[in-house]
Design a protein around this motif. Structure first.
Motif, PDB file in Angstrom:
ATOM      1  N   THR A  33     -12.426 -46.856   0.394  1.00  0.00           N
ATOM      2  CA  THR A  33     -13.216 -46.865   1.635  1.00  0.00           C
ATOM      3  C   THR A  33     -13.662 -45.461   2.035  1.00  0.00           C
ATOM      4  N   MET A  66     -16.455 -43.540  10.716  1.00  0.00           N
ATOM      5  CA  MET A  66     -15.192 -43.685  10.000  1.00  0.00           C
ATOM      6  C   MET A  66     -15.027 -45.114   9.480  1.00  0.00           C
ATOM      7  N   PRO A  67     -14.277 -45.271   8.379  1.00  0.00           N
ATOM      8  CA  PRO A  67     -14.026 -46.624   7.861  1.00  0.00           C
ATOM      9  C   PRO A  67     -13.118 -47.413   8.809  1.00  0.00           C
ATOM     10  N   ASP A  68     -13.011 -48.704   8.541  1.00  0.00           N
ATOM     11  CA  ASP A  68     -12.213 -49.590   9.392  1.00  0.00           C
ATOM     12  C   ASP A  68     -10.718 -49.306   9.314  1.00  0.00           C
ATOM     13  N   GLN A  69     -10.263 -48.833   8.181  1.00  0.00           N
ATOM     14  CA  GLN A  69      -8.829 -48.597   7.999  1.00  0.00           C
ATOM     15  C   GLN A  69      -8.480 -47.142   8.285  1.00  0.00           C
ATOM     16  N   GLN A  70      -7.342 -46.946   8.915  1.00  0.00           N
ATOM     17  CA  GLN A  70      -6.854 -45.581   9.196  1.00  0.00           C
ATOM     18  C   GLN A  70      -6.391 -44.952   7.879  1.00  0.00           C
ATOM     19  N   GLN A 113     -10.536 -41.865  15.129  1.00  0.00           N
ATOM     20  CA  GLN A 113      -9.936 -43.197  15.037  1.00  0.00           C
ATOM     21  C   GLN A 113     -10.741 -44.057  14.060  1.00  0.00           C
ATOM     22  N   PRO A 114     -10.103 -45.083  13.487  1.00  0.00           N
ATOM     23  CA  PRO A 114     -10.843 -45.991  12.598  1.00  0.00           C
ATOM     24  C   PRO A 114     -12.048 -46.597  13.308  1.00  0.00           C
ATOM     25  N   ASN A 115     -13.113 -46.758  12.557  1.00  0.00           N
ATOM     26  CA  ASN A 115     -14.355 -47.380  13.012  1.00  0.00           C
ATOM     27  C   ASN A 115     -15.058 -46.624  14.142  1.00  0.00           C
ATOM     28  N   SER A 116     -14.668 -45.375  14.395  1.00  0.00           N
ATOM     29  CA  SER A 116     -15.337 -44.579  15.432  1.00  0.00           C
ATOM     30  C   SER A 116     -16.475 -43.759  14.800  1.00  0.00           C
TER      31      SER A 116
END
Length: 152
Positions: free
Chosen positions: A113, A143-147, A61-64
């Motif tokens: 990103t 992971m980056p903030d965006q999916q 998932q994003p930001n994980s």
């Protein structure tokens, strides 16, 4: 005198042929190259999509964050030093996945990103693996903030 020169020339020629033949048919010790003196394998984690794959194929998932680890096996009779870092892959002109290019120009299809050098830590690890030994090394992937779709 001409016969002496001719006889000497024939003798030299016969000896030269003898040495060439002796060199070709004489037994020689031949050693095959045993290949790389090390190998690397991944340790699966809960984010791995297919645990049978020999590389990381993650669903995150994003930001994980997740921890990635690998084992380096040293098959040498001597301790070995390794420098380990994440590296981008490209498909080269022969349509083969190539990891040799440390600096790769930005792909027009890849979001800015998605920079593996920013997503993984530590950036570089220097390790020593004992002779005929194994060493486990770990990295953290954020992971980056965006999916994004992993099919880039």
């Amino acid at each position: 005198m001409c016969n002496k020169k001719r006889n000497r020339l024939e003798l030299i020629l016969v000896l030269a042929i003898f040495f060439v033949i002796a060199g070709v048919i004489s037994p020689r010790a031949i050693q095959a190259d045993s290949g790389a003196k090390f190998s690397v394998s991944i340790n699966n984690n809960s984010q791995q999509i297919d645990p049978q794959l020999p590389y990381f194929n993650l669903n995150m998932q994003p930001n994980s964050e997740t921890n990635l680890s690998l084992n380096i096996y040293n098959r040498s009779k001597k301790a070995a030093k390794f420098t380990v870092w994440a590296n981008k892959a490209i498909t080269n002109n022969n349509m083969i996945i190539d990891y040799s290019a440390r600096k790769i120009t930005k792909s027009p299809n890849l979001p800015s990103t998605l920079n593996i050098y920013k997503m993984i830590s530590p950036k570089v690890q220097n390790i020593q693996v004992p002779a005929n030994g194994t060493k486990k090394i770990a990295f953290k992937l954020k992971m980056p903030d965006q999916q994004f779709n992993g099919g880039y």
